[in-house]
Design a protein around this motif. Structure first.
Motif, PDB file in Angstrom:
ATOM      1  N   TRP A 151       1.739 -14.578  30.914  1.00 55.15           N
ATOM      2  CA  TRP A 151       0.681 -13.732  30.828  1.00 55.15           C
ATOM      3  C   TRP A 151       1.167 -12.132  30.599  1.00 55.15           C
ATOM      4  N   ALA A 152       2.414 -11.856  31.033  1.00 56.71           N
ATOM      5  CA  ALA A 152       3.077 -10.507  30.744  1.00 56.71           C
ATOM      6  C   ALA A 152       3.454 -10.383  29.127  1.00 56.71           C
ATOM      7  N   LEU A 153       3.824 -11.859  28.482  1.00 62.08           N
ATOM      8  CA  LEU A 153       4.299 -11.715  27.255  1.00 62.08           C
ATOM      9  C   LEU A 153       2.636 -11.644  26.599  1.00 62.08           C
ATOM     10  N   ALA A 154       1.753 -12.047  26.882  1.00 67.67           N
ATOM     11  CA  ALA A 154       0.301 -12.281  25.963  1.00 67.67           C
ATOM     12  C   ALA A 154      -0.056 -10.741  26.076  1.00 67.67           C
ATOM     13  N   ALA A 155       0.213 -10.136  27.380  1.00 72.47           N
ATOM     14  CA  ALA A 155      -0.296  -8.454  27.550  1.00 72.47           C
ATOM     15  C   ALA A 155       0.382  -7.868  26.676  1.00 72.47           C
ATOM     16  N   ALA A 156       1.763  -7.860  26.468  1.00 74.40           N
ATOM     17  CA  ALA A 156       2.754  -7.187  25.669  1.00 74.40           C
ATOM     18  C   ALA A 156       2.140  -7.467  23.987  1.00 74.40           C
ATOM     19  N   ALA A 157       2.006  -8.557  23.833  1.00 69.71           N
ATOM     20  CA  ALA A 157       1.503  -8.932  22.424  1.00 69.71           C
ATOM     21  C   ALA A 157       0.026  -8.135  22.256  1.00 69.71           C
ATOM     22  N   PHE A 158      -0.816  -8.341  22.839  1.00 72.33           N
ATOM     23  CA  PHE A 158      -2.189  -7.425  22.792  1.00 72.33           C
ATOM     24  C   PHE A 158      -1.816  -6.105  22.744  1.00 72.33           C
ATOM     25  N   ALA A 159      -0.997  -5.354  23.534  1.00 74.61           N
ATOM     26  CA  ALA A 159      -0.520  -4.070  23.437  1.00 74.61           C
ATOM     27  C   ALA A 159      -0.100  -3.643  22.031  1.00 74.61           C
ATOM     28  N   PHE A 160       1.112  -4.617  21.424  1.00 73.86           N
ATOM     29  CA  PHE A 160       1.682  -4.140  20.162  1.00 73.86           C
ATOM     30  C   PHE A 160       0.622  -4.286  19.245  1.00 73.86           C
ATOM     31  N   PHE A 161      -0.292  -5.457  19.030  1.00 72.47           N
ATOM     32  CA  PHE A 161      -1.315  -5.567  18.233  1.00 72.47           C
ATOM     33  C   PHE A 161      -2.157  -4.292  17.953  1.00 72.47           C
ATOM     34  N   PHE A 162      -2.511  -3.793  19.076  1.00 70.91           N
ATOM     35  CA  PHE A 162      -3.596  -2.815  19.279  1.00 70.91           C
ATOM     36  C   PHE A 162      -3.114  -1.366  18.950  1.00 70.91           C
ATOM     37  N   ILE A 163      -1.751  -1.030  19.169  1.00 68.58           N
ATOM     38  CA  ILE A 163      -1.086   0.085  18.911  1.00 68.58           C
ATOM     39  C   ILE A 163      -0.828   0.032  17.436  1.00 68.58           C
ATOM     40  N   ARG A 164      -0.526  -1.168  16.717  1.00 67.73           N
ATOM     41  CA  ARG A 164      -0.488  -0.915  15.405  1.00 67.73           C
ATOM     42  C   ARG A 164      -1.687  -0.795  14.785  1.00 67.73           C
ATOM     43  N   PHE A 165      -2.855  -1.309  15.513  1.00 69.24           N
ATOM     44  CA  PHE A 165      -4.272  -1.462  14.806  1.00 69.24           C
ATOM     45  C   PHE A 165      -4.696   0.103  14.748  1.00 69.24           C
ATOM     46  N   PHE A 166      -4.378   0.818  15.583  1.00 71.97           N
ATOM     47  CA  PHE A 166      -4.971   2.200  15.848  1.00 71.97           C
ATOM     48  C   PHE A 166      -3.935   3.137  15.099  1.00 71.97           C
ATOM     49  N   LEU A 167      -2.816   2.617  14.614  1.00 75.52           N
ATOM     50  CA  LEU A 167      -1.810   3.150  13.834  1.00 75.52           C
ATOM     51  C   LEU A 167      -1.811   2.997  12.475  1.00 75.52           C
TER      52      LEU A 167
END
Length: 677
Positions: A73-89
Motif C-alpha cells: 500500500w505504501a508503494l501504491a500511495a507513492a506511485a499515485f503521489a508521483f503520478f499526480f505531481i507529474r500530472f499537475f506539473l
C-alpha cells in the motif's frame, strides 16, 4: 466479514489493479462529468483492499494486518503521489521546446518513479495474494479443491465475455493507437502538448482512399504511393482526438464522390482539412462560417513533416481573428478606385484572406497615415505602390518592423517604388530591385515557374495533386549583391510622434515572458536593428527565363536566359516572435490578371502560406520535422495471410498439441513408475 477479508487477501491485487487503472485513465477526463464519476469510482475501488483489512482487524476477523500489505500500500500511495505531481506539473510547450529545461527533466524523473512504484506495488501485492492462496489451498480437502476448480473455471468464463466486450467498447470509443516503433508514427511530446492546449472545437476531414473500391476504378485520381502510406496517415490522424477530445475526425474518399463537393471544392485524396467555426464575422465578407486550413500528404517523404504541418494547421485555425492593415495612399492595388478594378485588382486575394479569418483594414489619410502602424496590426501589406513612399511612411514601416512587426511587400514593376530604403536596412546579401519584363512563355511578360525554395512557406504547397506552378505576369527581379561590411547602426530611439508604437513594443515584451499555448499569434519582440534579418530565396524563375526588353515574346541574342530571384523572406532565426518580412518582385501574380490563365497554379496557397508564416505561433513553428531513420515496413496481402495462418492456426494448434503431448508423456511416465513400484 471473515469471508470478505479472506477474499481480499487472495484477490486484492486484481481489485487494486482495476481501481488504479480506472483512476489513472479518468484523471485525463476530469473536465467532463463522466470523468469525475469514473475518477471517484476508481478511488473507491482502490480503497476496498485496505478498508476491508482495517475493518477485519477491528472486528476480530483478522489477527493483524500483514506487514507485506503495508509495504504494497505504501508503494501504491507513492506511485499515485508521483503520478499526480507529474500530472499537475504539465509543462507548457514553450518550456518543453527549450533545450536543457528543468521542468521536462523533472517530469521524466517523476514518470520513472511512478512506474517503478506502481509495478512494484502490483508485483508485491500479487506475491502476497499467491501466498495467501497457497496457504488456504493447503487447508482444503480434495473434494473442496475440485469444487473450487470447477467454480473458478465457471466464474472465469462468465467474466471473460463482459470484460472483453467492455474493453472492445472502450477501445472503439477512444480509438487508441500504440506506436511500437519508437515514435515513428506518433506525435512528439512537444506536439502533443501543443495539441492538448487547443481550446476550440476542431473538425478534421481526412481524404484517404478505400483500397478495395478505388483500385477497381479507372478514373481514380489518387496517387499510387498514397495507397502504401494510407495506414500510416490514419495512425497519426487517429491520435488527434486521443490527445484532445475537442478534435473530431471524419474520413472521406475523394474518388468515390460520397461527400458534398460544393462544400470542399477541388479536393483529392491525400488532403487533410482542418476547420473551426468563426467566433466573429467582423471584416469577413465571405459566406463561410468557418476558418479552414489544409495539409497535403501524398508521398512517404511527406510523413517527415506531417506532424509539424498538422500542429501548425491546428494552431492557426484555433487562433483568434488576425488584423491585417493595407497601405492605400501611394497608388496600391488595395485602394484602386471602383472604375479601375479590372485585371489589376486584388479582390480575389482579399476574399481569400477573409476566408482565413483575417480582418482587413485600410491605411490612408483618413486614419492619419503616414504615421505609426496601429498597435493591433498582426501584419502589414504593401501591394504594388506606384508612388514612392514619403519619409514618414518609410520611417513608420521601419519602426513597425523593429518592434517585431510582420510585413508583406509586392512591388509593382511599372511603379516608382523600388524599396531601396528598405533593403539597405536589412542584413545578409544586399538585394536591389530591378525592373524587367521577365518571360518564359509565348506571351511577353508572362512567367510560369515552379521554383519554390526550401522555406516553411513553401513546405506544404504542391501536395494533394496540385501542380507547383506559379503564374507570375509582369515581374521584375531581385539582384543579389555582396554583403555589406558596414557595421550595424546603433539602436535608434523611438520617434517622439509614435507613442502608440512604443507602448506596443513594451506590451509585446511583457507578453513574451508568459509562454502562450492558446494558439494566438506570436507576440512581437522589439529589435534595435534590422541587420540581423537574414534572407532566404522563396521563389525563383526557371532557368530559361529572360528579360524580354523588346516585348516580342522571343529570346534574342541580347537577352540571355537566367534564373531570377522573385521572392525573398527575411527573419532572425534565433529570435522567437521577431520581425518577419516577405518581398515579391511583382504584384500581378496576386491580382485578377493571373486568373485568366487556364493553368493549375498555387498562387493563392503561396500568398496565404506567407500570412500563416508571418503570424504563426512560435510554439508550432518550433516543431522540427521528424527525422526518420528507417523506412516503414508495409504489410502486403501475402504477408497478412501468413501472419493470420501462423497466429490463428499453426501457433495455437502447435502449442495445444505440444502441451497435450507433454501432459500425456508425463502421465504415462508417472503411471509406469507407479506400476513398477
Amino acid at each position: 466479514m471473515e469471508k470478505i477479508a479472506q477474499f481480499t487477501q487472495r484477490y486484492g491485487v486484481w481489485i487494486f489493479f482495476t481501481g488504479a487503472l480506472t483512476l489513472l485513465l479518468a484523471s485525463y477526463f476530469l473536465d467532463s462529468v463522466w470523468g469525475v464519476v469514473f475518477f471517484v469510482a476508481g478511488l473507491l475501488i482502490v480503497l476496498i483492499d485496505p478498508a476491508v483489512h482495517v475493518l477485519g482487524v477491528r472486528q476480530g476477523a483478522l489477527e493483524k494486518i500483514d506487514r507485506g500489505l503495508l509495504i504494497a500500500w505504501a508503494l501504491a500511495a507513492a506511485a499515485f503521489a508521483f503520478f499526480f505531481i507529474r500530472f499537475f506539473l504539465e509543462a507548457p510547450a514553450a518550456k518543453l521546446a527549450e533545450e536543457g529545461a528543468l521542468l521536462p527533466r523533472l517530469r521524466l524523473a517523476l514518470l520513472f518513479l511512478f512506474l517503478l512504484c506502481f509495478f512494484g506495488a502490483i508485483l508485491y501485492r500479487l506475491m502476497l495474494g499467491l501466498s495467501f492462496s497457497v496457504e488456504a489451498h493447503a487447508n482444503l480437502t480434495l473434494e473442496q479443491q475440485r469444487r473450487g476448480y470447477l467454480v473458478g473455471s465457471l466464474y472465469s468464463m462468465l467474466a471473460l465475455v463482459p470484460a472483453l466486450a467492455l474493453i472492445n467498447y472502450a477501445a472503439t470509443l477512444r480509438n487508441p493507437s500504440l506506436d511500437l516503433s519508437p515514435g515513428y508514427f506518433s506525435f512528439s511530446e512537444n506536439g502533443r502538448s501543443v495539441i492538448r492546449s487547443i481550446e476550440r472545437d476542431v473538425q478534421v476531414y481526412a481524404f484517404l482512399p478505400d483500397k478495395q473500391l478505388v483500385r477497381r476504378r479507372l478514373d481514380a485520381q489518387t496517387q499510387p504511393e498514397l495507397f502504401r502510406i494510407e495506414d500510416d496517415i490514419r495512425t497519426m490522424v487517429d491520435q488527434l482526438p486521443v490527445a484532445n477530445p475537442r478534435i473530431k475526425v471524419s474520413y472521406l474518399n475523394a474518388d468515390l464522390e460520397t461527400f458534398n463537393t460544393t462544400e470542399f471544392g477541388n479536393v483529392s485524396n491525400g488532403t487533410v482539412v482542418f476547420r473551426v467555426l468563426k467566433q466573429t464575422m467582423t471584416g469577413s465578407t465571405d459566406d463561410k462560417p468557418y476558418v479552414e486550413r489544409r495539409v497535403y500528404i501524398t508521398t512517404e517523404k511527406d510523413l517527415a513533416r506531417f506532424e509539424r504541418e498538422v500542429v501548425r494547421a491546428l494552431v492557426f485555425v484555433a487562433s483568434p481573428q488576425r488584423t491585417v492593415y493595407f497601405t492605400a495612399a501611394n497608388g496600391e492595388r488595395y485602394g484602386l478606385p471602383t472604375t479601375q478594378r479590372s485585371l489589376a485588382s486584388v479582390e480575389a486575394f482579399k476574399e481569400q484572406l477573409r476566408f482565413f479569418n483575417a480582418n482587413l483594414r485600410q491605411l490612408d489619410t483618413s486614419n492619419n497615415w503616414p504615421g505609426p502602424i496601429p498597435a493591433d496590426a498582426d501584419a502589414l501589406y504593401i501591394l504594388g505602390p506606384t508612388l514612392p513612399f514619403a519619409e514618414p511612411a518609410r520611417q513608420a514601416t521601419l519602426d513597425y518592423l523593429k518592434a517585431g512587426g510582420r510585413v508583406f511587400v509586392a512591388v509593382d514593376p511599372e511603379g516608382r517604388e523600388n524599396l531601396d530604403w528598405l533593403f539597405k536596412e536589412l542584413g545578409g546579401p544586399a538585394y536591389a530591385y530591378k525592373r524587367a519584363n521577365l518571360t518564359n512563355t509565348t506571351v511577353s511578360g508572362v512567367l510560369v515557374t515552379d521554383g519554390l525554395g526550401a522555406h516553411p512557406i513553401a513546405e506544404d504547397i504542391g501536395g494533394g495533386g496540385l501542380r507547383r506552378y506559379i503564374i507570375a505576369p509582369l515581374m521584375g527581379y531581385f539582384e543579389e549583391r555582396p554583403a555589406s561590411n558596414t557595421p550595424a547602426p546603433a539602436p535608434e530611439p523611438a520617434a517622439p510622434n509614435a507613442p502608440a508604437q512604443q507602448e506596443s513594443s513594451e506590451q509585446a515584451g511583457a507578453e513574451e515572458q508568459k509562454p502562450d499555448t492558446t494558439g494566438t499569434p506570436a507576440p512581437r519582440t522589439a529589435v534595435g536593428t534590422l541587420r540581423d534579418l537574414l534572407p532566404t530565396t522563396l521563389l525563383s524563375s526557371t532557368y530559361n527565363s529572360w528579360d524580354d526588353v523588346n516585348r516580342n515574346a522571343r529570346r534574342d541574342n541580347s537577352e540571355p536566359a537566367a534564373r531570377y530571384a522573385l521572392g525573398v523572406a527575411y527573419e532572425k532565426s534565433n529570435l522567437s516572435g521577431g520581425p518577419r518580412l516577405v518581398v515579391f518582385s511583382g504584384v500581378d501574380w496576386l491580382s485578377e490578371r493571373y486568373l485568366q490563365f487556364p493553368v493549375e497554379n498555387v498562387n493563392m496557397p503561396l500568398a496565404t502560406q506567407a500570412l500563416f508564416w508571418m503570424t504563426e505561433n512560435p510554439l508550432a513553428a518550433g516543431l522540427a520535422p521528424e527525422e526518420r531513420e528507417s523506412r516503414s515496413v508495409q504489410v502486403t496481402d501475402a504477408l497478412k495471410f501468413r501472419l493470420i495462418l501462423l497466429g490463428l492456426v499453426i501457433f495455437p494448434l502447435g502449442l495445444t498439441g505440444g502441451l497435450a503431448l507433454a501432459v500425456a508423456m508425463y502421465r504415462r511416465k508417472r503411471k509406469f513408475v507407479e506400476e513398477a513400484a
